[in-house]
Design a protein around this motif. Structure first.
Motif, short mmCIF file in Angstrom:
data_model
loop_
_atom_site.label_atom_id
_atom_site.label_comp_id
_atom_site.label_asym_id
_atom_site.label_seq_id
_atom_site.Cartn_x
_atom_site.Cartn_y
_atom_site.Cartn_z
N CYS A 1 -15.24 -17.00 12.30
CA CYS A 1 -14.00 -17.72 12.61
C CYS A 1 -13.73 -18.82 11.59
CB CYS A 1 -14.06 -18.28 14.02
SG CYS A 1 -14.01 -17.00 15.29
N LYS A 2 -14.78 -19.52 11.18
CA LYS A 2 -14.63 -20.55 10.16
C LYS A 2 -14.20 -19.94 8.83
CE LYS A 2 -17.13 -24.47 8.23
NZ LYS A 2 -18.40 -25.21 8.26
N GLU B 1 -18.24 -6.17 21.12
CA GLU B 1 -16.98 -6.56 21.75
C GLU B 1 -16.79 -8.08 21.69
OE1 GLU B 1 -17.04 -4.83 25.63
OE2 GLU B 1 -16.99 -2.79 24.85
N GLY B 2 -17.90 -8.81 21.77
CA GLY B 2 -17.83 -10.26 21.63
C GLY B 2 -17.38 -10.68 20.24
N TYR B 3 -17.85 -9.97 19.21
CA TYR B 3 -17.41 -10.26 17.85
C TYR B 3 -15.89 -10.07 17.73
CZ TYR B 3 -22.29 -10.03 16.20
OH TYR B 3 -23.62 -10.24 15.99
N ILE B 4 -15.40 -8.99 18.29
CA ILE B 4 -13.97 -8.70 18.21
C ILE B 4 -13.15 -9.74 18.98
CG2 ILE B 4 -12.18 -7.02 18.84
CD1 ILE B 4 -14.29 -4.83 18.39
N ALA B 5 -13.60 -10.07 20.19
CA ALA B 5 -12.87 -11.04 21.01
C ALA B 5 -12.83 -12.42 20.33
CB ALA B 5 -13.50 -11.14 22.38
N ALA B 6 -13.94 -12.84 19.75
CA ALA B 6 -13.98 -14.13 19.08
C ALA B 6 -13.12 -14.12 17.81
CB ALA B 6 -15.42 -14.51 18.73
N ARG C 1 -10.47 -12.34 17.21
CA ARG C 1 -9.05 -12.29 17.57
C ARG C 1 -8.58 -13.53 18.30
NH1 ARG C 1 -8.83 -5.98 19.36
NH2 ARG C 1 -8.89 -5.16 17.24
N GLY C 2 -9.51 -14.39 18.68
CA GLY C 2 -9.14 -15.62 19.37
C GLY C 2 -9.02 -15.48 20.87
N ASP C 3 -9.51 -14.37 21.42
CA ASP C 3 -9.44 -14.16 22.86
C ASP C 3 -10.42 -15.05 23.61
OD1 ASP C 3 -7.54 -12.26 22.33
OD2 ASP C 3 -8.92 -10.57 22.47
N ARG C 4 -11.50 -15.46 22.96
CA ARG C 4 -12.47 -16.36 23.57
C ARG C 4 -13.10 -17.21 22.47
NH1 ARG C 4 -17.88 -15.13 22.87
NH2 ARG C 4 -18.36 -13.01 22.24
N GLU C 5 -13.74 -18.27 22.89
CA GLU C 5 -14.41 -19.16 21.94
C GLU C 5 -15.62 -18.46 21.33
OE1 GLU C 5 -13.76 -22.38 20.88
OE2 GLU C 5 -11.82 -22.00 21.84
N PRO C 6 -15.86 -18.64 20.04
CA PRO C 6 -17.06 -18.04 19.43
C PRO C 6 -18.32 -18.68 19.99
CG PRO C 6 -15.86 -19.39 17.83
CD PRO C 6 -15.04 -19.35 19.06
N GLN C 7 -19.31 -17.85 20.28
CA GLN C 7 -20.54 -18.34 20.90
C GLN C 7 -21.74 -18.22 19.98
OE1 GLN C 7 -20.65 -16.06 24.50
NE2 GLN C 7 -19.02 -17.25 25.45
N SER C 8 -21.91 -17.11 19.30
CA SER C 8 -23.08 -16.94 18.43
C SER C 8 -22.80 -17.56 17.06
CB SER C 8 -23.42 -15.45 18.28
OG SER C 8 -22.44 -14.80 17.52
N ALA C 9 -23.85 -17.71 16.28
CA ALA C 9 -23.71 -18.28 14.94
C ALA C 9 -22.84 -17.39 14.06
CB ALA C 9 -25.08 -18.48 14.31
N ALA C 10 -22.98 -16.08 14.21
CA ALA C 10 -22.18 -15.15 13.40
C ALA C 10 -20.70 -15.24 13.77
CB ALA C 10 -22.68 -13.72 13.60
N GLU C 11 -20.40 -15.36 15.05
CA GLU C 11 -19.01 -15.48 15.49
C GLU C 11 -18.39 -16.78 14.99
OE1 GLU C 11 -19.17 -15.22 19.72
OE2 GLU C 11 -19.71 -13.10 19.72
N LYS C 12 -19.15 -17.87 15.07
CA LYS C 12 -18.64 -19.16 14.59
C LYS C 12 -18.41 -19.13 13.09
CE LYS C 12 -20.86 -21.82 18.24
NZ LYS C 12 -21.90 -22.78 18.58
#
Length: 122
Positions: free
Chosen positions: A82-83, A61-66, A68-79
């Protein structure tokens, strides 16, 4: 087509031959850690965002939220994801010279109605 599981998606390497034909690590856009995270988790995140796989954990769910821009990316994979999305969706640069080639044989402006006179010396 059979549904893929999270484990199958994590085993697959994420590639984007259209935008990064030589790989993420050789593009110069991503650091080594970012390219490794993108290659490892990219298939999973893409499947989650596209709706091909339902989120099973809070991490999914964190991957999806990051993404979609609902929250800031936190893990290396999310960052990295997004990049990657910013890089492939950036506006294409236009040329200041236009798209049409104007060579020597291009005489659109010099038709029969042209006021330009050419004088030849004998």
């Amino acid at each position: 087509m059979a549904k893929q599981t999270k484990e199958q998606l994590l085993k697959r390497q994420f590639l984007d031959p259209k935008n990064y034909p030589y790989g993420f690590s050789r593009s110069g856009d991503f650091s080594i850690a970012e390219s490794q995270a993108l290659s490892r988790y990219g298939c999973l995140i893409a499947a989650l965002v596209d709706g091909h796989l339902a989120p099973e954990t809070e991490e999914d769910e964190g991957y999806i939220a990051a993404a979609r821009g609902d929250r800031e990316p936190q893990s290396a994979a999310e960052k990295a994801w997004c990049k990657y999305q910013k890089r492939i969706n950036r506006p294409k640069m236009g040329s200041i010279y236009g798209t049409k080639s104007r060579g020597m044989g291009d005489n659109e402006d010099m038709g029969e109605d042209s006021d330009v006179e050419i004088e030849l010396d004998d």
